[in-house]
Design a protein around this motif. Sequence first.
Motif, short mmCIF file in Angstrom:
data_model
loop_
_atom_site.label_atom_id
_atom_site.label_comp_id
_atom_site.label_asym_id
_atom_site.label_seq_id
_atom_site.Cartn_x
_atom_site.Cartn_y
_atom_site.Cartn_z
N TRP A 247 -38.92 -7.14 3.98
CA TRP A 247 -40.37 -7.06 3.76
C TRP A 247 -40.75 -7.68 2.42
O TRP A 247 -41.71 -8.46 2.34
CB TRP A 247 -40.81 -5.60 3.82
N ALA A 248 -39.98 -7.37 1.37
CA ALA A 248 -40.28 -7.89 0.04
C ALA A 248 -40.13 -9.41 0.01
O ALA A 248 -40.91 -10.10 -0.67
CB ALA A 248 -39.35 -7.25 -0.99
N GLN B 272 -43.18 -10.91 1.58
CA GLN B 272 -44.31 -10.73 0.68
C GLN B 272 -44.28 -11.74 -0.46
O GLN B 272 -45.29 -12.35 -0.80
CB GLN B 272 -44.29 -9.30 0.11
N TYR B 273 -43.10 -11.92 -1.04
CA TYR B 273 -42.99 -12.75 -2.24
C TYR B 273 -43.13 -14.24 -1.94
O TYR B 273 -43.93 -14.94 -2.57
CB TYR B 273 -41.65 -12.48 -2.93
N GLY C 170 -49.11 -10.76 -1.68
CA GLY C 170 -49.70 -9.77 -2.58
C GLY C 170 -48.75 -8.80 -3.23
O GLY C 170 -49.18 -7.93 -3.98
N ASN C 171 -47.44 -8.91 -2.97
CA ASN C 171 -46.50 -7.97 -3.57
C ASN C 171 -45.30 -8.74 -4.12
O ASN C 171 -44.72 -9.57 -3.42
CB ASN C 171 -46.05 -6.94 -2.53
N ASN C 172 -44.93 -8.44 -5.36
CA ASN C 172 -43.81 -9.13 -6.01
C ASN C 172 -42.59 -8.23 -6.19
O ASN C 172 -41.80 -8.41 -7.12
CB ASN C 172 -44.25 -9.67 -7.38
N LEU C 173 -42.44 -7.25 -5.31
CA LEU C 173 -41.30 -6.34 -5.40
C LEU C 173 -39.97 -7.10 -5.37
O LEU C 173 -38.99 -6.67 -5.97
CB LEU C 173 -41.36 -5.33 -4.26
#
Length: 243
Positions: A132-133, A136-137, A142-145
């Motif tokens: 998932w990360a 996203q990245y 919207g998420n930089n986990l």
Amino acid sequence: MASISTRAPGDPVAANLTREQAIVEAWAQGFSVGSVVILILFVLCNYRRKILLHKLILLELFLAGWHGIFIFFDDPAYGWVLSSTAALLYISYNLHNVISWLKIKPFLPRWGGHLFIISLLLVQPYWVLETWANFQYFNILGNNLFKHSRYFEPLARDPWWIFTTVKLVMVINKNYGYTLIGLVKTSPRFGIMLLCMFLSIVFLATDVAVTATISTQSGINPFWRVGPPSPPPTPQLTPKRLG
């Protein structure tokens, strides 16, 4: 006509790669995919249709081989192909550890075999999160986990196959009376395998060190981070006036 990125300058998209970074990344992915193809050929040379282990090894390599083709794509397909093939790569990682379990299980006590596979199952939530990360990245969702979660990949990926390698050497030494040097002399192919394992561990340490110290961005692999820096901008020169 070259595409123009509408993303921020620091975003991990194809259009933001410098020419030097793209060249180094292409070489890195070419070596990666090429090595998987060579391994597939090795497996096919020794393949037996009725042996489950051979089928699993082929499946593992097939899943891993796709990660690298993303370098041929422009945005926005670049990020989606990268993340999709990364998901297949993560599955390949875990399948590799299942194969390690099948290899080493006969040489472990019952509780040891259970501990091996249960510990592997316990890290699966991490890989779901990492997949998932990654999406996203690399797709700017919207998420930089991923910048932080990637540091834990070696812990969730490597202990099992490293343990299997060490344990197999110990078993051969104990049950067959071979020293490590004697074993390599008897079976040079086994020596090559041990050398590859050692180099893999060295590369693993390099990956972690480079990720943690050299780059503040979470790239794809160490080659991406230590690639040649982009050249400085050409200064605007004005002709001198005569007289």
